[in-house]
Scaffold this active site. Structure first.
Site, PDB file in Angstrom:
ATOM      1  N   ASN A 198       0.842  -1.193   0.000  1.00 55.30           N
ATOM      2  CA  ASN A 198       0.000   0.000   0.000  1.00 55.30           C
ATOM      3  C   ASN A 198       0.881   1.247   0.000  1.00 55.30           C
ATOM      4  O   ASN A 198       1.883   1.300   0.718  1.00 55.30           O
ATOM      5  CB  ASN A 198      -0.828  -0.059   1.306  1.00 55.30           C
ATOM      6  CG  ASN A 198      -1.928   0.959   1.415  1.00 55.30           C
ATOM      7  OD1 ASN A 198      -2.704   1.134   0.487  1.00 55.30           O
ATOM      8  ND2 ASN A 198      -2.013   1.620   2.576  1.00 55.30           N
ATOM      9  N   HIS A 234      -4.940   9.912  -1.004  1.00 53.85           N
ATOM     10  CA  HIS A 234      -5.150  11.132  -0.208  1.00 53.85           C
ATOM     11  C   HIS A 234      -5.002  12.295  -1.189  1.00 53.85           C
ATOM     12  O   HIS A 234      -3.886  12.727  -1.480  1.00 53.85           O
ATOM     13  CB  HIS A 234      -4.123  11.222   0.922  1.00 53.85           C
ATOM     14  CG  HIS A 234      -4.312  10.158   1.951  1.00 53.85           C
ATOM     15  ND1 HIS A 234      -5.426  10.127   2.770  1.00 53.85           N
ATOM     16  CD2 HIS A 234      -3.564   9.083   2.278  1.00 53.85           C
ATOM     17  CE1 HIS A 234      -5.342   9.076   3.575  1.00 53.85           C
ATOM     18  NE2 HIS A 234      -4.233   8.423   3.293  1.00 53.85           N
ATOM     19  N   GLU A 262      -7.481   4.526   0.942  1.00 45.73           N
ATOM     20  CA  GLU A 262      -7.559   5.591   1.957  1.00 45.73           C
ATOM     21  C   GLU A 262      -8.090   6.890   1.353  1.00 45.73           C
ATOM     22  O   GLU A 262      -7.591   7.981   1.662  1.00 45.73           O
ATOM     23  CB  GLU A 262      -6.168   5.838   2.580  1.00 45.73           C
ATOM     24  CG  GLU A 262      -5.534   4.587   3.160  1.00 45.73           C
ATOM     25  CD  GLU A 262      -4.194   4.810   3.859  1.00 45.73           C
ATOM     26  OE1 GLU A 262      -3.855   5.973   4.146  1.00 45.73           O
ATOM     27  OE2 GLU A 262      -3.501   3.809   4.113  1.00 45.73           O
ATOM     28  N   ASP A 264      -9.525  10.277   0.424  1.00 43.82           N
ATOM     29  CA  ASP A 264     -10.132  11.521   0.904  1.00 43.82           C
ATOM     30  C   ASP A 264      -9.695  12.640  -0.041  1.00 43.82           C
ATOM     31  O   ASP A 264      -8.727  12.489  -0.787  1.00 43.82           O
ATOM     32  CB  ASP A 264      -9.835  11.837   2.390  1.00 43.82           C
ATOM     33  CG  ASP A 264      -8.379  11.763   2.794  1.00 43.82           C
ATOM     34  OD1 ASP A 264      -7.500  11.921   1.915  1.00 43.82           O
ATOM     35  OD2 ASP A 264      -8.104  11.574   3.994  1.00 43.82           O
TER      36      ASP A 264
END
Ligand code: 9MR
Length: 444
Positions: A198, A234, A262, A264
Protein backbone atom coordinates in the site's frame (compact mmCIF):
# COMPACT_ATOMS: atom_id res chain seq x y z
CA UNK A 1 -42.20 -21.16 19.03
CA UNK A 2 -45.26 -19.04 18.60
CA UNK A 3 -44.34 -16.65 21.40
CA UNK A 4 -40.75 -16.51 20.09
CA UNK A 5 -42.00 -15.43 16.71
CA UNK A 6 -44.25 -12.79 18.24
CA UNK A 7 -41.33 -11.61 20.32
CA UNK A 8 -39.10 -11.33 17.29
CA UNK A 9 -41.54 -9.36 15.21
CA UNK A 10 -42.14 -6.99 18.09
CA UNK A 11 -38.40 -6.54 18.47
CA UNK A 12 -38.09 -5.94 14.75
CA UNK A 13 -40.85 -3.37 14.90
CA UNK A 14 -39.20 -1.58 17.80
CA UNK A 15 -35.88 -1.63 15.95
CA UNK A 16 -37.50 -0.31 12.78
CA UNK A 17 -39.19 2.54 14.63
CA UNK A 18 -35.96 3.34 16.47
CA UNK A 19 -34.07 3.33 13.17
CA UNK A 20 -36.63 5.68 11.68
CA UNK A 21 -35.83 8.26 14.30
CA UNK A 22 -32.11 7.54 14.58
CA UNK A 23 -31.22 7.50 10.90
CA UNK A 24 -30.06 10.85 9.57
CA UNK A 25 -33.07 12.14 7.68
CA UNK A 26 -30.89 13.09 4.75
CA UNK A 27 -30.60 9.61 3.36
CA UNK A 28 -33.77 8.04 4.58
CA UNK A 29 -34.83 7.15 1.05
CA UNK A 30 -31.47 6.25 -0.47
CA UNK A 31 -30.04 2.80 -1.09
CA UNK A 32 -27.05 2.28 1.22
CA UNK A 33 -23.67 2.54 -0.49
CA UNK A 34 -22.84 -1.03 0.54
CA UNK A 35 -25.84 -2.41 -1.35
CA UNK A 36 -24.95 -0.43 -4.45
CA UNK A 37 -21.33 -1.58 -4.22
CA UNK A 38 -22.30 -5.20 -3.62
CA UNK A 39 -24.48 -5.15 -6.72
CA UNK A 40 -21.37 -4.19 -8.69
CA UNK A 41 -19.19 -6.75 -6.89
CA UNK A 42 -17.20 -3.97 -5.22
CA UNK A 43 -16.12 -3.16 -1.72
CA UNK A 44 -16.99 0.21 -0.22
CA UNK A 45 -15.13 0.64 3.02
CA UNK A 46 -14.23 3.18 5.63
CA UNK A 47 -11.45 3.60 8.14
CA UNK A 48 -12.85 3.67 11.66
CA UNK A 49 -11.91 4.53 15.21
CA UNK A 50 -13.08 1.77 17.55
CA UNK A 51 -14.14 3.99 20.44
CA UNK A 52 -16.54 5.90 18.19
CA UNK A 53 -18.51 2.90 16.91
CA UNK A 54 -21.73 3.75 18.75
CA UNK A 55 -24.62 6.14 18.12
CA UNK A 56 -24.85 7.81 14.74
CA UNK A 57 -21.20 7.07 13.87
CA UNK A 58 -21.79 3.36 14.43
CA UNK A 59 -25.14 3.44 12.63
CA UNK A 60 -23.60 4.95 9.50
CA UNK A 61 -20.46 2.81 9.59
CA UNK A 62 -22.61 -0.31 9.83
CA UNK A 63 -25.33 0.68 7.40
CA UNK A 64 -23.36 2.25 4.56
CA UNK A 65 -20.11 0.28 4.30
CA UNK A 66 -19.30 -3.37 3.66
CA UNK A 67 -15.68 -3.13 4.78
CA UNK A 68 -13.87 -1.55 7.73
CA UNK A 69 -10.22 -0.66 8.11
CA UNK A 70 -8.96 0.12 11.62
CA UNK A 71 -7.45 3.60 11.22
CA UNK A 72 -4.82 2.99 13.88
CA UNK A 73 -5.83 -0.01 16.00
CA UNK A 74 -3.79 -2.67 14.19
CA UNK A 75 -0.56 -0.73 13.89
CA UNK A 76 2.41 -2.16 15.74
CA UNK A 77 2.57 0.74 18.17
CA UNK A 78 -1.07 0.15 19.09
CA UNK A 79 -0.95 -3.60 19.53
CA UNK A 80 2.41 -4.01 21.28
CA UNK A 81 3.18 -0.77 23.12
CA UNK A 82 5.59 -2.60 25.42
CA UNK A 83 7.61 -5.50 24.11
CA UNK A 84 5.71 -8.71 24.83
CA UNK A 85 2.65 -6.87 26.20
CA UNK A 86 -0.19 -6.81 23.75
CA UNK A 87 -3.26 -4.65 23.52
CA UNK A 88 -5.75 -6.04 21.08
CA UNK A 89 -8.82 -4.38 22.58
CA UNK A 90 -9.60 -1.85 19.85
CA UNK A 91 -8.66 -4.17 17.01
CA UNK A 92 -10.81 -6.95 18.47
CA UNK A 93 -13.69 -4.53 18.91
CA UNK A 94 -13.55 -3.41 15.28
CA UNK A 95 -13.36 -7.00 14.03
CA UNK A 96 -16.36 -7.94 16.21
CA UNK A 97 -18.34 -4.93 14.97
CA UNK A 98 -17.55 -5.87 11.37
CA UNK A 99 -18.63 -9.45 11.90
CA UNK A 100 -21.87 -8.32 13.55
CA UNK A 101 -22.56 -6.11 10.55
CA UNK A 102 -21.53 -8.61 7.89
CA UNK A 103 -18.54 -6.52 6.85
CA UNK A 104 -15.05 -7.37 5.66
CA UNK A 105 -12.00 -6.16 7.55
CA UNK A 106 -8.97 -4.72 5.86
CA UNK A 107 -5.98 -5.24 8.14
CA UNK A 108 -3.76 -2.16 8.35
CA UNK A 109 -0.78 -2.37 8.58
CA UNK A 110 2.02 -4.82 9.42
CA UNK A 111 5.28 -3.27 8.21
CA UNK A 112 5.63 0.50 8.24
CA UNK A 113 8.20 3.12 9.16
CA UNK A 114 5.69 5.03 11.28
CA UNK A 115 3.56 4.37 14.39
CA UNK A 116 5.95 1.71 15.63
CA UNK A 117 6.44 1.23 19.38
CA UNK A 118 9.33 3.17 20.87
CA UNK A 119 10.91 0.00 22.32
CA UNK A 120 11.30 -1.11 18.70
CA UNK A 121 12.49 2.14 17.16
CA UNK A 122 14.81 3.00 20.07
CA UNK A 123 16.33 -0.45 20.31
CA UNK A 124 19.64 -1.54 18.82
CA UNK A 125 19.17 -4.67 16.78
CA UNK A 126 21.30 -6.86 14.62
CA UNK A 127 19.86 -7.66 11.24
CA UNK A 128 19.01 -11.18 12.45
CA UNK A 129 17.21 -9.82 15.51
CA UNK A 130 15.27 -7.32 13.43
CA UNK A 131 14.23 -10.06 11.02
CA UNK A 132 12.94 -12.28 13.77
CA UNK A 133 11.14 -9.40 15.49
CA UNK A 134 9.35 -8.68 12.23
CA UNK A 135 8.57 -12.32 11.55
CA UNK A 136 7.19 -12.71 15.07
CA UNK A 137 5.10 -9.59 14.77
CA UNK A 138 3.56 -10.72 11.49
CA UNK A 139 2.95 -14.28 12.67
CA UNK A 140 1.38 -13.08 15.91
CA UNK A 141 -0.91 -10.44 14.47
CA UNK A 142 -1.92 -12.21 11.27
CA UNK A 143 -2.28 -15.46 13.21
CA UNK A 144 -4.54 -13.86 15.79
CA UNK A 145 -7.01 -12.79 13.12
CA UNK A 146 -6.56 -15.78 10.81
CA UNK A 147 -9.69 -16.27 8.74
CA UNK A 148 -11.13 -12.91 9.81
CA UNK A 149 -9.27 -10.49 7.57
CA UNK A 150 -10.12 -10.18 3.89
CA UNK A 151 -6.97 -8.31 2.97
CA UNK A 152 -3.84 -7.12 4.75
CA UNK A 153 -1.86 -4.02 3.94
CA UNK A 154 1.27 -6.03 4.65
CA UNK A 155 3.79 -3.38 3.67
CA UNK A 156 2.94 0.29 3.88
CA UNK A 157 4.66 3.16 2.06
CA UNK A 158 7.94 1.52 1.03
CA UNK A 159 8.87 4.08 -1.65
CA UNK A 160 10.20 7.60 -1.96
CA UNK A 161 8.61 9.94 -4.49
CA UNK A 162 11.36 9.24 -7.03
CA UNK A 163 10.75 5.50 -6.85
CA UNK A 164 13.79 4.61 -4.76
CA UNK A 165 13.26 2.66 -1.58
CA UNK A 166 12.47 4.71 1.46
CA UNK A 167 15.17 4.61 4.07
CA UNK A 168 13.48 2.97 7.06
CA UNK A 169 14.21 0.72 9.99
CA UNK A 170 13.29 -2.19 7.74
CA UNK A 171 15.05 -1.25 4.54
CA UNK A 172 18.20 -0.14 6.33
CA UNK A 173 18.31 -3.18 8.58
CA UNK A 174 17.11 -5.92 6.25
CA UNK A 175 17.50 -4.67 2.68
CA UNK A 176 14.77 -4.61 0.05
CA UNK A 177 13.89 -8.22 0.68
CA UNK A 178 12.10 -7.29 3.89
CA UNK A 179 9.12 -6.85 1.56
CA UNK A 180 9.24 -10.35 0.08
CA UNK A 181 9.87 -11.86 3.51
CA UNK A 182 6.99 -9.98 5.11
CA UNK A 183 4.61 -11.19 2.40
CA UNK A 184 5.83 -14.76 2.76
CA UNK A 185 5.41 -14.70 6.55
CA UNK A 186 1.93 -13.20 6.23
CA UNK A 187 0.89 -15.90 3.75
CA UNK A 188 2.10 -18.60 6.12
CA UNK A 189 0.07 -17.11 8.98
CA UNK A 190 -3.19 -16.76 7.02
CA UNK A 191 -3.27 -18.39 3.59
CA UNK A 192 -6.74 -16.95 2.85
CA UNK A 193 -6.03 -13.24 3.34
CA UNK A 194 -5.22 -11.17 0.25
CA UNK A 195 -1.80 -9.60 0.68
CA UNK A 196 -1.21 -6.03 -0.44
CA UNK A 197 1.49 -3.41 -0.69
CA UNK A 198 0.00 0.00 0.00
CA UNK A 199 1.36 3.47 -0.79
CA UNK A 200 0.39 7.10 -1.44
CA UNK A 201 1.05 9.25 -4.51
CA UNK A 202 0.90 6.09 -6.61
CA UNK A 203 -2.61 6.77 -7.99
CA UNK A 204 -1.45 8.08 -11.36
CA UNK A 205 1.30 6.82 -13.63
CA UNK A 206 4.51 8.34 -12.23
CA UNK A 207 7.98 7.40 -11.01
CA UNK A 208 6.72 6.12 -7.66
CA UNK A 209 3.87 4.02 -9.07
CA UNK A 210 6.22 2.66 -11.72
CA UNK A 211 8.62 1.54 -8.99
CA UNK A 212 5.69 -0.20 -7.28
CA UNK A 213 4.73 -1.74 -10.61
CA UNK A 214 8.25 -3.05 -11.16
CA UNK A 215 8.38 -4.41 -7.62
CA UNK A 216 5.10 -6.30 -8.04
CA UNK A 217 6.28 -7.68 -11.34
CA UNK A 218 9.52 -8.85 -9.76
CA UNK A 219 7.77 -10.38 -6.74
CA UNK A 220 5.40 -12.27 -9.00
CA UNK A 221 8.21 -13.57 -11.15
CA UNK A 222 9.93 -14.84 -8.01
CA UNK A 223 6.78 -16.57 -6.75
CA UNK A 224 6.46 -14.27 -3.73
CA UNK A 225 2.83 -14.08 -2.55
CA UNK A 226 1.46 -10.71 -3.61
CA UNK A 227 -2.26 -10.34 -4.33
CA UNK A 228 -2.82 -6.65 -4.65
CA UNK A 229 -1.72 -3.06 -4.52
CA UNK A 230 -3.36 -0.38 -2.43
CA UNK A 231 -3.52 3.12 -3.85
CA UNK A 232 -4.15 5.30 -0.80
CA UNK A 233 -5.58 8.30 -2.69
CA UNK A 234 -5.15 11.13 -0.21
CA UNK A 235 -6.09 13.68 -2.84
CA UNK A 236 -6.25 17.44 -3.13
CA UNK A 237 -9.41 19.09 -4.47
CA UNK A 238 -9.49 19.08 -8.26
CA UNK A 239 -6.38 16.93 -8.56
CA UNK A 240 -7.52 13.42 -9.37
CA UNK A 241 -4.71 12.14 -11.62
CA UNK A 242 -5.91 11.82 -15.20
CA UNK A 243 -4.06 8.49 -15.47
CA UNK A 244 -5.81 6.87 -12.49
CA UNK A 245 -7.82 4.33 -14.47
CA UNK A 246 -4.90 3.56 -16.77
CA UNK A 247 -2.71 2.98 -13.72
CA UNK A 248 -5.26 0.69 -12.06
CA UNK A 249 -5.49 -1.22 -15.34
CA UNK A 250 -1.74 -1.72 -15.68
CA UNK A 251 -1.56 -3.31 -12.23
CA UNK A 252 -4.60 -5.45 -13.04
CA UNK A 253 -2.84 -6.57 -16.20
CA UNK A 254 0.09 -7.74 -14.06
CA UNK A 255 -2.31 -10.14 -12.37
CA UNK A 256 -2.93 -8.40 -9.06
CA UNK A 257 -5.99 -6.78 -7.53
CA UNK A 258 -6.09 -3.06 -6.90
CA UNK A 259 -7.86 -1.30 -4.06
CA UNK A 260 -8.28 2.38 -3.36
CA UNK A 261 -7.49 2.15 0.33
CA UNK A 262 -7.56 5.59 1.96
CA UNK A 263 -9.56 7.96 -0.22
CA UNK A 264 -10.13 11.52 0.90
CA UNK A 265 -10.20 14.84 -0.97
CA UNK A 266 -9.06 17.79 1.08
CA UNK A 267 -9.85 21.43 0.43
CA UNK A 268 -8.85 24.79 1.85
CA UNK A 269 -11.34 25.72 4.58
CA UNK A 270 -13.98 26.95 4.76
CA UNK A 271 -15.83 24.74 2.34
CA UNK A 272 -18.43 26.26 0.03
CA UNK A 273 -20.85 24.93 -2.54
CA UNK A 274 -18.37 25.30 -5.42
CA UNK A 275 -15.69 23.33 -3.56
CA UNK A 276 -18.18 20.70 -2.44
CA UNK A 277 -19.31 20.30 -6.05
CA UNK A 278 -15.70 19.86 -7.20
CA UNK A 279 -15.14 17.38 -4.40
CA UNK A 280 -18.21 15.42 -5.49
CA UNK A 281 -16.81 15.31 -9.03
CA UNK A 282 -13.45 14.11 -7.67
CA UNK A 283 -15.00 11.33 -5.60
CA UNK A 284 -17.10 10.33 -8.56
CA UNK A 285 -14.15 10.03 -10.91
CA UNK A 286 -12.18 7.91 -8.43
CA UNK A 287 -15.14 5.59 -7.91
CA UNK A 288 -15.79 5.46 -11.64
CA UNK A 289 -12.18 4.47 -12.36
CA UNK A 290 -12.47 1.58 -9.92
CA UNK A 291 -15.86 0.51 -11.23
CA UNK A 292 -14.42 0.47 -14.76
CA UNK A 293 -11.69 -2.08 -13.97
CA UNK A 294 -12.81 -5.57 -12.99
CA UNK A 295 -9.77 -6.23 -10.80
CA UNK A 296 -10.32 -3.07 -8.79
CA UNK A 297 -11.72 -4.60 -5.61
CA UNK A 298 -13.18 -1.41 -4.24
CA UNK A 299 -12.73 1.87 -2.49
CA UNK A 300 -12.18 2.66 1.18
CA UNK A 301 -12.56 6.21 2.45
CA UNK A 302 -10.14 7.32 5.18
CA UNK A 303 -12.85 8.23 7.65
CA UNK A 304 -16.41 8.80 6.48
CA UNK A 305 -17.09 11.96 8.48
CA UNK A 306 -15.21 15.24 8.69
CA UNK A 307 -15.31 14.78 12.47
CA UNK A 308 -13.02 11.74 12.15
CA UNK A 309 -10.39 12.73 9.60
CA UNK A 310 -6.64 13.01 9.89
CA UNK A 311 -6.54 15.99 7.51
CA UNK A 312 -7.14 19.11 9.69
CA UNK A 313 -4.43 18.25 12.20
CA UNK A 314 -1.89 17.34 9.51
CA UNK A 315 -2.65 20.12 7.01
CA UNK A 316 -3.66 23.20 9.02
CA UNK A 317 -6.30 25.20 7.14
CA UNK A 318 -7.42 22.15 5.13
CA UNK A 319 -10.21 19.71 5.81
CA UNK A 320 -13.78 18.78 4.85
CA UNK A 321 -12.17 15.83 3.07
CA UNK A 322 -14.73 13.07 3.65
CA UNK A 323 -18.25 12.31 2.32
CA UNK A 324 -20.14 13.37 5.48
CA UNK A 325 -19.82 16.63 7.38
CA UNK A 326 -19.03 16.85 11.11
CA UNK A 327 -22.72 16.47 11.94
CA UNK A 328 -23.10 13.32 9.85
CA UNK A 329 -25.02 15.03 7.05
CA UNK A 330 -24.11 13.49 3.70
CA UNK A 331 -22.29 15.92 1.43
CA UNK A 332 -22.47 16.06 -2.37
CA UNK A 333 -19.51 13.63 -2.34
CA UNK A 334 -21.73 11.02 -0.68
CA UNK A 335 -24.27 11.26 -3.49
CA UNK A 336 -21.49 11.21 -6.05
CA UNK A 337 -20.21 7.91 -4.62
CA UNK A 338 -23.74 6.53 -4.75
CA UNK A 339 -24.16 7.60 -8.36
CA UNK A 340 -20.82 6.17 -9.44
CA UNK A 341 -21.94 2.88 -7.89
CA UNK A 342 -25.10 2.96 -10.00
CA UNK A 343 -27.46 4.48 -7.47
CA UNK A 344 -30.21 6.84 -8.34
CA UNK A 345 -30.48 9.69 -5.93
CA UNK A 346 -33.57 10.59 -3.99
CA UNK A 347 -34.84 14.11 -4.66
CA UNK A 348 -36.87 14.16 -1.43
CA UNK A 349 -36.07 17.42 0.29
CA UNK A 350 -35.41 19.27 -2.98
CA UNK A 351 -37.89 21.40 -4.86
CA UNK A 352 -38.05 23.02 -8.29
CA UNK A 353 -39.83 26.35 -8.71
CA UNK A 354 -40.82 27.60 -12.15
CA UNK A 355 -41.45 31.26 -12.83
CA UNK A 356 -41.87 33.60 -15.79
CA UNK A 357 -39.59 36.58 -15.26
CA UNK A 358 -40.66 38.57 -18.32
CA UNK A 359 -43.13 38.20 -21.13
CA UNK A 360 -43.81 40.09 -24.36
CA UNK A 361 -46.16 39.67 -27.34
CA UNK A 362 -44.80 36.34 -28.64
CA UNK A 363 -41.99 35.46 -26.25
CA UNK A 364 -41.11 35.03 -22.61
CA UNK A 365 -38.19 34.37 -20.29
CA UNK A 366 -38.60 31.64 -17.70
CA UNK A 367 -36.47 30.33 -14.90
CA UNK A 368 -36.39 27.31 -12.65
CA UNK A 369 -34.78 27.34 -9.21
CA UNK A 370 -33.82 24.04 -7.63
CA UNK A 371 -33.33 24.22 -3.87
CA UNK A 372 -32.49 21.52 -1.33
CA UNK A 373 -32.85 21.37 2.39
CA UNK A 374 -31.63 18.48 4.53
CA UNK A 375 -30.46 16.62 1.43
CA UNK A 376 -28.33 17.43 -1.58
CA UNK A 377 -28.04 16.52 -5.25
CA UNK A 378 -24.95 15.81 -7.32
CA UNK A 379 -26.79 16.14 -10.63
CA UNK A 380 -30.36 16.89 -11.67
CA UNK A 381 -32.91 16.89 -14.41
CA UNK A 382 -35.96 19.16 -14.34
CA UNK A 383 -38.83 18.17 -16.57
CA UNK A 384 -42.29 19.44 -17.27
CA UNK A 385 -45.00 19.52 -19.87
CA UNK A 386 -46.07 22.76 -21.56
CA UNK A 387 -49.87 22.98 -21.57
CA UNK A 388 -50.45 25.63 -24.25
CA UNK A 389 -47.99 24.99 -27.07
CA UNK A 390 -45.09 26.95 -25.58
CA UNK A 391 -41.72 26.21 -27.15
CA UNK A 392 -38.24 26.69 -25.69
CA UNK A 393 -35.96 28.59 -28.06
CA UNK A 394 -32.80 28.96 -25.97
CA UNK A 395 -31.60 27.94 -22.49
CA UNK A 396 -28.68 28.81 -20.22
CA UNK A 397 -27.15 27.12 -17.19
CA UNK A 398 -28.80 23.86 -18.32
CA UNK A 399 -29.16 21.75 -21.45
CA UNK A 400 -32.83 21.65 -22.43
CA UNK A 401 -34.51 19.44 -24.99
CA UNK A 402 -38.14 19.59 -26.01
CA UNK A 403 -40.17 16.95 -27.80
CA UNK A 404 -43.77 17.96 -28.39
CA UNK A 405 -44.91 19.43 -25.10
CA UNK A 406 -42.34 17.50 -23.01
CA UNK A 407 -39.33 19.50 -21.81
CA UNK A 408 -36.32 18.05 -20.04
CA UNK A 409 -33.46 20.20 -18.73
CA UNK A 410 -30.26 18.63 -17.37
CA UNK A 411 -27.65 20.45 -15.30
CA UNK A 412 -24.63 22.04 -16.92
CA UNK A 413 -21.24 20.58 -15.95
CA UNK A 414 -20.73 23.28 -13.36
CA UNK A 415 -24.07 23.37 -11.52
CA UNK A 416 -25.07 19.73 -10.99
CA UNK A 417 -24.37 19.93 -7.29
CA UNK A 418 -27.04 21.41 -5.05
CA UNK A 419 -25.93 21.27 -1.42
CA UNK A 420 -28.31 21.15 1.50
CA UNK A 421 -29.38 24.75 2.13
CA UNK A 422 -28.29 25.81 -1.36
CA UNK A 423 -29.95 26.36 -4.72
CA UNK A 424 -29.17 26.65 -8.43
CA UNK A 425 -31.14 28.47 -11.13
CA UNK A 426 -31.31 28.04 -14.88
CA UNK A 427 -33.18 30.07 -17.43
CA UNK A 428 -34.60 29.96 -20.92
CA UNK A 429 -36.43 31.94 -23.57
CA UNK A 430 -39.58 30.53 -25.13
CA UNK A 431 -42.41 31.39 -27.47
CA UNK A 432 -46.08 31.42 -26.58
CA UNK A 433 -49.42 32.40 -28.01
CA UNK A 434 -52.85 32.58 -26.51
CA UNK A 435 -51.85 31.77 -22.96
CA UNK A 436 -48.69 30.89 -21.01
CA UNK A 437 -49.75 28.81 -17.99
CA UNK A 438 -47.13 27.78 -15.40
CA UNK A 439 -46.27 24.06 -15.58
CA UNK A 440 -45.41 21.81 -12.63
CA UNK A 441 -41.75 20.76 -12.64
CA UNK A 442 -40.65 17.26 -11.73
CA UNK A 443 -37.12 16.75 -10.42
CA UNK A 444 -35.12 13.68 -11.23
O1 9MR B 1 -5.49 8.19 10.19
C1 9MR B 1 -4.26 7.96 10.85
C2 9MR B 1 -4.06 9.02 11.91
O2 9MR B 1 -5.04 8.93 12.92
C3 9MR B 1 -2.67 8.90 12.49
O3 9MR B 1 -2.44 9.97 13.38
C4 9MR B 1 -1.66 8.91 11.36
C5 9MR B 1 -0.25 8.80 11.87
O4 9MR B 1 0.66 8.76 10.80
O5 9MR B 1 -1.93 7.83 10.49
C6 9MR B 1 -3.13 8.00 9.86
O6 9MR B 1 -3.31 7.02 8.87
C7 9MR B 1 -2.34 6.96 7.85
C8 9MR B 1 -2.33 5.54 7.33
O7 9MR B 1 -2.10 4.65 8.39
C9 9MR B 1 -1.30 5.35 6.25
N1 9MR B 1 -1.44 6.31 5.18
C10 9MR B 1 -1.56 7.69 5.61
C11 9MR B 1 -2.64 7.85 6.65
C12 9MR B 1 -2.84 9.32 7.00
O8 9MR B 1 -1.71 9.81 7.67
Amino acid sequence: MRSLRTGLSLAALVAAVAALFAAPAAHAGDTPLRDLAAAKGKVIGTAVTGSKLTGTYGDIAGAQFNSLTPGNAMKWGSVEPTQGTFNWAEADQIVAFAQAHNQQVRGHTLVWHSQNPSWLTNGTWTSAQLGSLLQNHISTEVGRYKGEIAAWDVVNEPFNEDGTYRSTLWYNGLGADYIANALTWARAADPDAKLYINDYNVEGVNAKSTALYNLVKDLKSRGVPIDGVGLQAHLVLGQVPSTLQQNIQRFADLGVDVAITELDVRMALPSDSTKLAQQAADYKSVLAACVAVTRCAGVTVWGFTDSDSWVPSTFPGYGAATPYDENYAPKPAYYAIAQALGGTQSTDGCSATYSVTSQWNTGFTGQVTIACSGTSLSSWTASWSFGAGQQITQAWNATCTQSGSAVSCANASYNGSVPSGGSVTFGFNGSWSGSNPLPTVTLG
